[in-house]
Design a protein around this motif. Structure first.
Motif, PDB file in Angstrom:
ATOM      1  N   PRO B 188       0.850  -1.198   0.000  1.00 52.98           N
ATOM      2  CA  PRO B 188       0.000   0.000   0.000  1.00 52.98           C
ATOM      3  C   PRO B 188       0.887   1.250   0.000  1.00 52.98           C
ATOM      4  CG  PRO B 188      -0.692  -1.548   1.714  1.00 52.98           C
ATOM      5  CD  PRO B 188       0.615  -2.053   1.170  1.00 52.98           C
ATOM      6  N   LEU B 189       0.505   2.256  -0.767  1.00 52.04           N
ATOM      7  CA  LEU B 189       1.320   3.473  -0.870  1.00 52.04           C
ATOM      8  C   LEU B 189       1.602   4.061   0.516  1.00 52.04           C
ATOM      9  CD1 LEU B 189       1.429   6.845  -1.275  1.00 52.04           C
ATOM     10  CD2 LEU B 189       2.681   5.426  -2.888  1.00 52.04           C
ATOM     11  N   THR B 190       0.606   3.961   1.401  1.00 47.58           N
ATOM     12  CA  THR B 190       0.770   4.562   2.738  1.00 47.58           C
ATOM     13  C   THR B 190       1.793   3.799   3.585  1.00 47.58           C
ATOM     14  OG1 THR B 190      -1.157   3.285   3.412  1.00 47.58           O
ATOM     15  CG2 THR B 190      -1.521   5.604   2.882  1.00 47.58           C
ATOM     16  N   GLU B 191       2.161   2.588   3.147  1.00 47.08           N
ATOM     17  CA  GLU B 191       3.196   1.837   3.866  1.00 47.08           C
ATOM     18  C   GLU B 191       4.502   1.779   3.073  1.00 47.08           C
ATOM     19  OE1 GLU B 191       1.500  -2.004   4.872  1.00 47.08           O
ATOM     20  OE2 GLU B 191      -0.336  -0.987   5.542  1.00 47.08           O
ATOM     21  N   PHE B 192       4.499   2.381   1.905  1.00 45.24           N
ATOM     22  CA  PHE B 192       5.680   2.323   1.039  1.00 45.24           C
ATOM     23  C   PHE B 192       6.818   3.172   1.607  1.00 45.24           C
ATOM     24  CE2 PHE B 192       8.279   3.555  -2.639  1.00 45.24           C
ATOM     25  CZ  PHE B 192       8.477   2.326  -3.242  1.00 45.24           C
ATOM     26  N   HIS B 193       6.461   4.360   2.138  1.00 49.13           N
ATOM     27  CA  HIS B 193       7.473   5.248   2.720  1.00 49.13           C
ATOM     28  C   HIS B 193       7.510   5.072   4.232  1.00 49.13           C
ATOM     29  CE1 HIS B 193       6.209   7.193  -1.107  1.00 49.13           C
ATOM     30  NE2 HIS B 193       7.515   7.339  -1.244  1.00 49.13           N
ATOM     31  N   HIS B 194       8.730   5.099   4.790  1.00 47.79           N
ATOM     32  CA  HIS B 194       8.895   4.958   6.236  1.00 47.79           C
ATOM     33  C   HIS B 194       9.007   6.310   6.915  1.00 47.79           C
ATOM     34  CE1 HIS B 194       9.279   0.694   6.098  1.00 47.79           C
ATOM     35  NE2 HIS B 194      10.446   0.674   5.482  1.00 47.79           N
ATOM     36  N   LEU B 195       8.589   6.368   8.177  1.00 49.10           N
ATOM     37  CA  LEU B 195       8.889   7.535   9.001  1.00 49.10           C
ATOM     38  C   LEU B 195      10.349   7.417   9.442  1.00 49.10           C
ATOM     39  CD1 LEU B 195       5.620   7.961  11.101  1.00 49.10           C
ATOM     40  CD2 LEU B 195       6.458   9.374   9.195  1.00 49.10           C
ATOM     41  N   PRO B 196      11.002   8.532   9.767  1.00 44.43           N
ATOM     42  CA  PRO B 196      12.447   8.471  10.030  1.00 44.43           C
ATOM     43  C   PRO B 196      12.820   7.716  11.310  1.00 44.43           C
ATOM     44  CG  PRO B 196      11.583  10.691  10.422  1.00 44.43           C
ATOM     45  CD  PRO B 196      10.479   9.907   9.783  1.00 44.43           C
ATOM     46  N   GLY B 197      12.070   7.917  12.399  1.00 39.86           N
ATOM     47  CA  GLY B 197      12.459   7.293  13.660  1.00 39.86           C
ATOM     48  C   GLY B 197      13.935   7.520  13.920  1.00 39.86           C
ATOM     49  N   SER B 198      14.650   6.434  14.270  1.00 39.87           N
ATOM     50  CA  SER B 198      16.094   6.565  14.498  1.00 39.87           C
ATOM     51  C   SER B 198      16.894   6.107  13.275  1.00 39.87           C
ATOM     52  CB  SER B 198      16.502   5.754  15.733  1.00 39.87           C
ATOM     53  OG  SER B 198      16.137   4.408  15.540  1.00 39.87           O
ATOM     54  N   THR B 199      16.182   5.788  12.175  1.00 39.36           N
ATOM     55  CA  THR B 199      16.869   5.331  10.945  1.00 39.36           C
ATOM     56  C   THR B 199      16.369   6.103   9.716  1.00 39.36           C
ATOM     57  OG1 THR B 199      15.218   3.582  10.714  1.00 39.36           O
ATOM     58  CG2 THR B 199      17.310   2.975  11.776  1.00 39.36           C
ATOM     59  N   PRO B 200      16.614   7.404   9.700  1.00 38.79           N
ATOM     60  CA  PRO B 200      16.087   8.207   8.576  1.00 38.79           C
ATOM     61  C   PRO B 200      16.666   7.843   7.215  1.00 38.79           C
ATOM     62  CG  PRO B 200      17.470   9.564  10.023  1.00 38.79           C
ATOM     63  CD  PRO B 200      17.289   8.242  10.705  1.00 38.79           C
ATOM     64  N   HIS B 201      17.770   7.094   7.193  1.00 40.78           N
ATOM     65  CA  HIS B 201      18.334   6.690   5.903  1.00 40.78           C
ATOM     66  C   HIS B 201      17.546   5.544   5.278  1.00 40.78           C
ATOM     67  CE1 HIS B 201      20.072   4.143   8.988  1.00 40.78           C
ATOM     68  NE2 HIS B 201      20.390   3.261   8.066  1.00 40.78           N
ATOM     69  N   VAL B 202      16.703   4.882   6.073  1.00 39.44           N
ATOM     70  CA  VAL B 202      15.835   3.833   5.519  1.00 39.44           C
ATOM     71  C   VAL B 202      14.515   4.501   5.122  1.00 39.44           C
ATOM     72  CG1 VAL B 202      14.760   1.598   5.905  1.00 39.44           C
ATOM     73  CG2 VAL B 202      16.890   2.175   7.086  1.00 39.44           C
ATOM     74  N   GLU B 203      14.359   4.773   3.849  1.00 39.24           N
ATOM     75  CA  GLU B 203      13.260   5.646   3.430  1.00 39.24           C
ATOM     76  C   GLU B 203      12.024   4.921   2.924  1.00 39.24           C
ATOM     77  OE1 GLU B 203      15.225   8.300   0.704  1.00 39.24           O
ATOM     78  OE2 GLU B 203      16.254   9.330   2.329  1.00 39.24           O
ATOM     79  N   THR B 204      12.213   3.731   2.372  1.00 40.71           N
ATOM     80  CA  THR B 204      11.057   3.035   1.802  1.00 40.71           C
ATOM     81  C   THR B 204      11.087   1.547   2.154  1.00 40.71           C
ATOM     82  OG1 THR B 204      12.093   2.360  -0.275  1.00 40.71           O
ATOM     83  CG2 THR B 204      11.134   4.573  -0.213  1.00 40.71           C
ATOM     84  N   ALA B 205       9.975   0.891   1.835  1.00 43.00           N
ATOM     85  CA  ALA B 205       9.853  -0.553   2.071  1.00 43.00           C
ATOM     86  C   ALA B 205      10.464  -1.360   0.932  1.00 43.00           C
ATOM     87  CB  ALA B 205       8.379  -0.914   2.226  1.00 43.00           C
ATOM     88  N   LEU B 206      10.979  -0.663  -0.075  1.00 36.07           N
ATOM     89  CA  LEU B 206      11.527  -1.352  -1.245  1.00 36.07           C
ATOM     90  C   LEU B 206      12.882  -1.977  -0.913  1.00 36.07           C
ATOM     91  CD1 LEU B 206      10.560  -1.420  -4.317  1.00 36.07           C
ATOM     92  CD2 LEU B 206      12.390   0.228  -4.719  1.00 36.07           C
ATOM     93  N   ALA B 207      13.047  -3.259  -1.215  1.00 33.12           N
ATOM     94  CA  ALA B 207      14.348  -3.914  -1.022  1.00 33.12           C
ATOM     95  C   ALA B 207      15.283  -3.483  -2.150  1.00 33.12           C
ATOM     96  CB  ALA B 207      14.167  -5.429  -1.030  1.00 33.12           C
TER      97      ALA B 207
END
Lengths: 160, 330
Positions: B188-207
């Motif tokens: 789902p698009l709303t789960e595709f992008h991540h919130l930064p939390g403590s790992t802002p370099h991890v931006e999306t759910a894409l492997a």
């Protein structure tokens, strides 16, 4: 190095260039076509606008190798009533943005003719290319001299 | 720009195999973001896999009234497509509200999903940035924050997501189809992008080995939808605040509401709190204001972007009011 065959203004040019060379640098530094200008080199000013298969693009954000096979048109390959109209309406001062403005306007007129909407289309402008439409559709081309009024008038005259 | 090997993928299979076997490879679509980031030395791939000639350029109607949009559809083609303009006006408006015509002629739908923040500290190598250099800190905190987020941000990163299109897609329950040599899955698009939390370099759910192949929109709950963007100049600027909304009203009561915000969060922000308040409420300015208040209740700001909280509330209200009163939006 990679061999890339670019088709520019109707002629084929085999080039030995590295893959990171932008279309803009290939045109200016390798083909000597310095009409296309480098402004910001980051897609923010439009000075580097050329046509690829008739569509306007920012050549600074294009890798030359990606455009192999495309028909590239630069200001040197354009012969259009817009050019005289820009002179008539003082559509420039220093002239640095002008090649990009004209290539962009050529692409814009074609887009409009094909029915491409803009962010202001539908706000009472209809299919007529109003001043507001031209300003919105040309917003990707900055003019630091501020010759916008002349630019809009020149385009409007040609658009009819 | 650092050099790299360039591979032009002739088909999806080759593209997927190449990305799976090359440890530091990147897909190249329209290039409008990747080429810029490579020039800035932020993206440093060893291999660039050009996918721009893959046949992922269709916009197809789905049984049931939805639409599938190929990942390599250009922004300009998407905005101009009759199906998109009539069923999902908010999508067409969001695209036309973003970038310039030149960039829209180059940029792809898949690339739009993957574009990175325009936070100036992310771009500036002399600044600390947890996104660019994990653990280095965040120079935006206490810095110039006019363009930064107020929702979903963390102590590690307050960068805003730059996309307009994604805001519309978030509002419309879009799903992203991704493919790798391991198979196909939908996010789902709303789960595709991540919130930064403590790992802002991890931006999306894409492997790293996955390719976005299409975006699907379900049949719209209503064709009455709209995108409103507030920015520092009239055109060709990123959003300070934007609102994508769809609203259905029957007998003066809200029967369906879809709302998402741009320019205010590290990801396209689906406004679920506001939607909850709106559903079943009288279609009045008072309800719209309550919905906006509910959504922004959790906002946190810096000195430089405090104005965005009230601006977001007012833009939500104005967009819903437009949808209620302007017959031309239908």
């Amino acid at each position: 190095m990679a061999e890339v065959r670019l088709r520019v203004n109707g002629a084929d040019h085999p080039l030995d260039i590295q893959p990171q060379v932008s279309l803009l640098d290939a045109l200016r530094e390798h083909l000597g076509l310095t009409g296309t200008k480098k402004g910001c080199d980051q897609g923010a000013c439009g000075a580097c606008t050329v046509l690829a298969d008739g569509e306007r693009i920012n050549s600074c954000l294009a890798l030359a190798v990606q455009y192999e096979g495309a028909e590239i048109t630069t200001i040197e390959g354009i012969d259009h009533p817009l050019q005289a109209a820009f002179v008539r309406h003082d559509g420039f001062q220093c002239g640095y943005c002008t090649s990009g403005q004209i290539c962009s306007a050529v692409g814009m007129l074609a887009e409009h003719k094909e029915g491409m909407p803009s962010a202001v289309t539908g706000q009472g402008s209809g299919s007529h290319l109003s001043g507001a439409e031209i300003r919105e559709r040309m917003s990707g081309n900055l003019c630091r001299c501020g010759a916008y009024n002349g630019i809009v008038e020149a385009i409007q005259e040609v658009a009819g | 720009m650092r050099t790299f090997s360039y591979v032009r993928a002739p088909d999806v299979e080759t593209a997927l195999r190449t990305i799976a076997t090359e440890p530091n490879a990147k897909f190249l679509g329209g290039g409008t973001n990747l080429v810029d980031l490579m020039r800035e030395n932020i993206e440093r791939p060893d291999v660039v896999v050009d996918i721009s000639r893959l046949p992922l350029t269709g916009i197809d109607e789905l049984p049931g009234g939805g639409v599938r949009i190929g990942a390599l559809v250009r922004n300009s083609s998407l905005a101009a497509h009759p199906l998109v303009r009539t069923r999902y006006p908010v999508v067409s408006q969001a695209v036309l509200g973003g970038a310039s015509a030149q960039l829209r002629n180059m940029a792809t739908v898949g690339g739009n999903l993957l574009q990175r923040t325009r936070c100036l500290y992310f771009y500036d190598e002399a600044s600390a940035c947890n996104k660019r250099e994990p653990g280095s800190g965040c120079s935006a905190l206490g810095g110039f924050t006019r363009n930064h987020g107020v929702l979903g941000v963390s102590d590690h990163c307050i960068a805003a997501h730059p996309s307009d299109l994604c805001v519309a897609l978030a509002a419309l329950d879009a799903e992203v189809e991704v493919e790798s040599t391991r198979g196909t899955r939908r996010i789902p698009l709303t789960e595709f992008h991540h919130l930064p939390g403590s790992t802002p370099h991890v931006e999306t759910a894409l492997a790293p080995d996955e390719l976005v192949t299409s975006v699907e929109l379900p049949a719209p709950v209503t064709t009455r939808s709209r995108y409103r963007k507030v920015r520092d100049r009239a055109s060709y600027a990123f959003a300070l605040v934007s609102v994508a909304a769809a609203l259905e009203v029957r007998d003066d009561t809200v029967t369906a509401a879809r709302l998402a915000l741009g320019g205010v969060a590290p990801k396209p922000w689906r406004a679920t709190e506001a939607e909850r308040v709106l559903l079943g409420a009288p279609a009045t300015e008072e309800s719209f204001r309550s919905a906006a208040e509910a959504e922004l209740a959790s906002a946190t700001s810096q000195d430089g972007n405090d104005f965005k909280i009230e601006l977001a509330r007012r833009t939500i209200v104005a967009t819903l009011r437009d949808l209620l009163t302007d017959r031309s939006a239908a």
